[in-house]
Scaffold this motif. Sequence first.
Motif, PDB file in Angstrom:
ATOM      1  N   TYR A 249       0.850  -1.176   0.000  1.00 24.27           N
ATOM      2  CA  TYR A 249       0.000   0.000   0.000  1.00 24.27           C
ATOM      3  C   TYR A 249       0.888   1.229   0.000  1.00 24.27           C
ATOM      4  CZ  TYR A 249      -3.586  -3.294   1.425  1.00 24.27           C
ATOM      5  OH  TYR A 249      -4.432  -4.365   1.483  1.00 24.27           O
ATOM      6  N   ARG A 250       0.422   2.278  -0.673  1.00 26.46           N
ATOM      7  CA  ARG A 250       1.212   3.498  -0.735  1.00 26.46           C
ATOM      8  C   ARG A 250       1.094   4.306   0.549  1.00 26.46           C
ATOM      9  NH1 ARG A 250       2.178   6.485  -5.959  1.00 26.46           N
ATOM     10  NH2 ARG A 250       2.856   4.805  -7.311  1.00 26.46           N
ATOM     11  N   THR A 251      -0.046   4.265   1.172  1.00 24.14           N
ATOM     12  CA  THR A 251      -0.234   5.050   2.392  1.00 24.14           C
ATOM     13  C   THR A 251      -0.117   4.153   3.616  1.00 24.14           C
ATOM     14  OG1 THR A 251      -2.622   4.714   2.397  1.00 24.14           O
ATOM     15  CG2 THR A 251      -1.782   6.630   1.202  1.00 24.14           C
ATOM     16  N   GLY A 252       0.307   4.743   4.693  1.00 30.59           N
ATOM     17  CA  GLY A 252       0.420   4.001   5.932  1.00 30.59           C
ATOM     18  C   GLY A 252      -0.924   3.670   6.538  1.00 30.59           C
ATOM     19  N   LYS A 253      -1.949   4.451   6.187  1.00 32.17           N
ATOM     20  CA  LYS A 253      -3.274   4.212   6.753  1.00 32.17           C
ATOM     21  C   LYS A 253      -3.826   2.863   6.297  1.00 32.17           C
ATOM     22  CE  LYS A 253      -4.592   9.053   7.072  1.00 32.17           C
ATOM     23  NZ  LYS A 253      -5.513  10.080   6.567  1.00 32.17           N
ATOM     24  N   ARG A 254      -3.697   2.570   5.017  1.00 32.10           N
ATOM     25  CA  ARG A 254      -4.208   1.297   4.505  1.00 32.10           C
ATOM     26  C   ARG A 254      -3.395   0.128   5.043  1.00 32.10           C
ATOM     27  NH1 ARG A 254      -5.315   1.373  -1.729  1.00 32.10           N
ATOM     28  NH2 ARG A 254      -6.329  -0.577  -1.164  1.00 32.10           N
TER      29      ARG A 254
END
Length: 90
Positions: free
Chosen positions: A53-58
């Motif tokens: 995933y590109r974002t840490g949230k996902r």
Amino acid sequence: QKVYKVKITTNLRRYTAPARGSKTWKTIFKRRTAVERVNAYLKGYFQLNNVRYRTGKRAKVHFDLVTLVYNASKLGADRINRKLSKQQAA
């Protein structure tokens, strides 16, 4: 045996805060190995090695779901084992 007092700040890797070989070191190390076993299991069976995933949230959501599933499965297995052990004892 002789006891040599050495400041921990001289070499943090060599001289640890609870001295290696002491009772407190052994209890800390037991907890650490237990956690590392769980991490290795999650990486092996739940694909935590390959989080893309590109974002840490996902990635965090993925990790939270994996740990939720792992804890739920362990809880279910423990309850089933407890029920079976009670039936065998009776």
